[in-house]
Design a protein around this motif. Structure first.
Motif, PDB file in Angstrom:
ATOM      1  N   LYS A   1       0.843  -1.192   0.000  1.00  0.00           N
ATOM      2  CA  LYS A   1       0.000   0.000   0.000  1.00  0.00           C
ATOM      3  C   LYS A   1       0.876   1.239   0.000  1.00  0.00           C
ATOM      4  O   LYS A   1       1.849   1.330   0.739  1.00  0.00           O
ATOM      5  N   LYS A   2       0.506   2.170  -0.844  1.00  0.00           N
ATOM      6  CA  LYS A   2       1.235   3.429  -0.898  1.00  0.00           C
ATOM      7  C   LYS A   2       0.593   4.395   0.086  1.00  0.00           C
ATOM      8  O   LYS A   2      -0.617   4.480   0.189  1.00  0.00           O
ATOM      9  N   ARG A   3       1.427   5.100   0.815  1.00  0.00           N
ATOM     10  CA  ARG A   3       0.935   6.087   1.761  1.00  0.00           C
ATOM     11  C   ARG A   3       0.740   7.412   1.047  1.00  0.00           C
ATOM     12  O   ARG A   3       1.459   7.730   0.105  1.00  0.00           O
ATOM     13  N   LYS A   4      -0.192   8.136   1.535  1.00  0.00           N
ATOM     14  CA  LYS A   4      -0.388   9.468   0.984  1.00  0.00           C
ATOM     15  C   LYS A   4       0.641  10.387   1.633  1.00  0.00           C
ATOM     16  O   LYS A   4       0.708  10.508   2.848  1.00  0.00           O
ATOM     17  N   LYS A   5       1.437  11.040   0.812  1.00  0.00           N
ATOM     18  CA  LYS A   5       2.493  11.891   1.337  1.00  0.00           C
ATOM     19  C   LYS A   5       1.934  13.085   2.093  1.00  0.00           C
ATOM     20  O   LYS A   5       2.510  13.533   3.058  1.00  0.00           O
ATOM     21  N   VAL A   6       0.808  13.587   1.668  1.00  0.00           N
ATOM     22  CA  VAL A   6       0.226  14.746   2.333  1.00  0.00           C
ATOM     23  C   VAL A   6      -0.157  14.406   3.766  1.00  0.00           C
ATOM     24  O   VAL A   6       0.137  15.144   4.695  1.00  0.00           O
ATOM     25  N   GLU A   7      -0.794  13.270   3.967  1.00  0.00           N
ATOM     26  CA  GLU A   7      -1.192  12.869   5.313  1.00  0.00           C
ATOM     27  C   GLU A   7       0.024  12.568   6.177  1.00  0.00           C
ATOM     28  O   GLU A   7       0.084  12.944   7.335  1.00  0.00           O
ATOM     29  N   ASP A   8       1.005  11.885   5.615  1.00  0.00           N
ATOM     30  CA  ASP A   8       2.209  11.562   6.365  1.00  0.00           C
ATOM     31  C   ASP A   8       2.953  12.831   6.752  1.00  0.00           C
ATOM     32  O   ASP A   8       3.472  12.940   7.855  1.00  0.00           O
ATOM     33  N   LYS A   9       2.997  13.775   5.864  1.00  0.00           N
ATOM     34  CA  LYS A   9       3.700  15.021   6.149  1.00  0.00           C
ATOM     35  C   LYS A   9       3.005  15.767   7.284  1.00  0.00           C
ATOM     36  O   LYS A   9       3.657  16.297   8.172  1.00  0.00           O
ATOM     37  N   GLY A  10       1.685  15.770   7.274  1.00  0.00           N
ATOM     38  CA  GLY A  10       0.933  16.412   8.346  1.00  0.00           C
ATOM     39  C   GLY A  10       1.162  15.722   9.672  1.00  0.00           C
ATOM     40  O   GLY A  10       1.349  16.367  10.702  1.00  0.00           O
ATOM     41  N   ASP A  11       1.138  14.390   9.671  1.00  0.00           N
ATOM     42  CA  ASP A  11       1.395  13.631  10.895  1.00  0.00           C
ATOM     43  C   ASP A  11       2.809  13.887  11.401  1.00  0.00           C
ATOM     44  O   ASP A  11       3.035  14.059  12.596  1.00  0.00           O
ATOM     45  N   TYR A  12       3.746  13.926  10.485  1.00  0.00           N
ATOM     46  CA  TYR A  12       5.143  14.168  10.839  1.00  0.00           C
ATOM     47  C   TYR A  12       5.299  15.551  11.465  1.00  0.00           C
ATOM     48  O   TYR A  12       5.958  15.703  12.493  1.00  0.00           O
ATOM     49  N   GLU A  13       4.684  16.543  10.853  1.00  0.00           N
ATOM     50  CA  GLU A  13       4.769  17.899  11.380  1.00  0.00           C
ATOM     51  C   GLU A  13       4.100  17.998  12.749  1.00  0.00           C
ATOM     52  O   GLU A  13       4.586  18.702  13.633  1.00  0.00           O
ATOM     53  N   ASP A  14       2.996  17.288  12.934  1.00  0.00           N
ATOM     54  CA  ASP A  14       2.331  17.273  14.239  1.00  0.00           C
ATOM     55  C   ASP A  14       3.237  16.655  15.299  1.00  0.00           C
ATOM     56  O   ASP A  14       3.320  17.146  16.427  1.00  0.00           O
ATOM     57  N   LYS A  15       3.917  15.578  14.924  1.00  0.00           N
ATOM     58  CA  LYS A  15       4.833  14.926  15.870  1.00  0.00           C
ATOM     59  C   LYS A  15       5.997  15.846  16.210  1.00  0.00           C
ATOM     60  O   LYS A  15       6.413  15.926  17.366  1.00  0.00           O
ATOM     61  N   ILE A  16       6.513  16.540  15.209  1.00  0.00           N
ATOM     62  CA  ILE A  16       7.623  17.475  15.436  1.00  0.00           C
ATOM     63  C   ILE A  16       7.173  18.588  16.377  1.00  0.00           C
ATOM     64  O   ILE A  16       7.886  18.951  17.319  1.00  0.00           O
TER      65      ILE A  16
END
Length: 72
Positions: free
Chosen positions: A9-24
């Motif tokens: 399954k390919k991840r959506k980069k937009v969602e991952d980027k948002g999650d990553y930024e939230d974690k940061i």
């Protein structure tokens, strides 16, 4: 088991980027809170050090020779 394998399954980069930024952002807040607590924890050492220096400079607790005019 069928002979066909599903493609990964390919991840959506937009969602991952948002999650990553939230974690940061959450990590930044945690680090800031930690440093603030450490500052509060050790602030009494700084305050105590200043009080001791002031007392040492005063005449009543100063060390050394007494002058001839003082009794006791």
């Amino acid at each position: 088991m069928s002979g066909e394998e599903e493609p990964p399954k390919k991840r959506k980069k937009v969602e991952d980027k948002g999650d990553y930024e939230d974690k940061i952002e959450a990590n930044k807040k945690k680090r800031f809170d930690y440093l603030l607590k450490q500052t509060e924890l050790f602030s009494h050492f700084i305050q105590t050090g200043n009080k001791e220096e002031e007392e040492e400079q005063g005449t009543s607790t100063s060390k050394g020779r007494r002058s001839k005019g003082k009794a006791g």
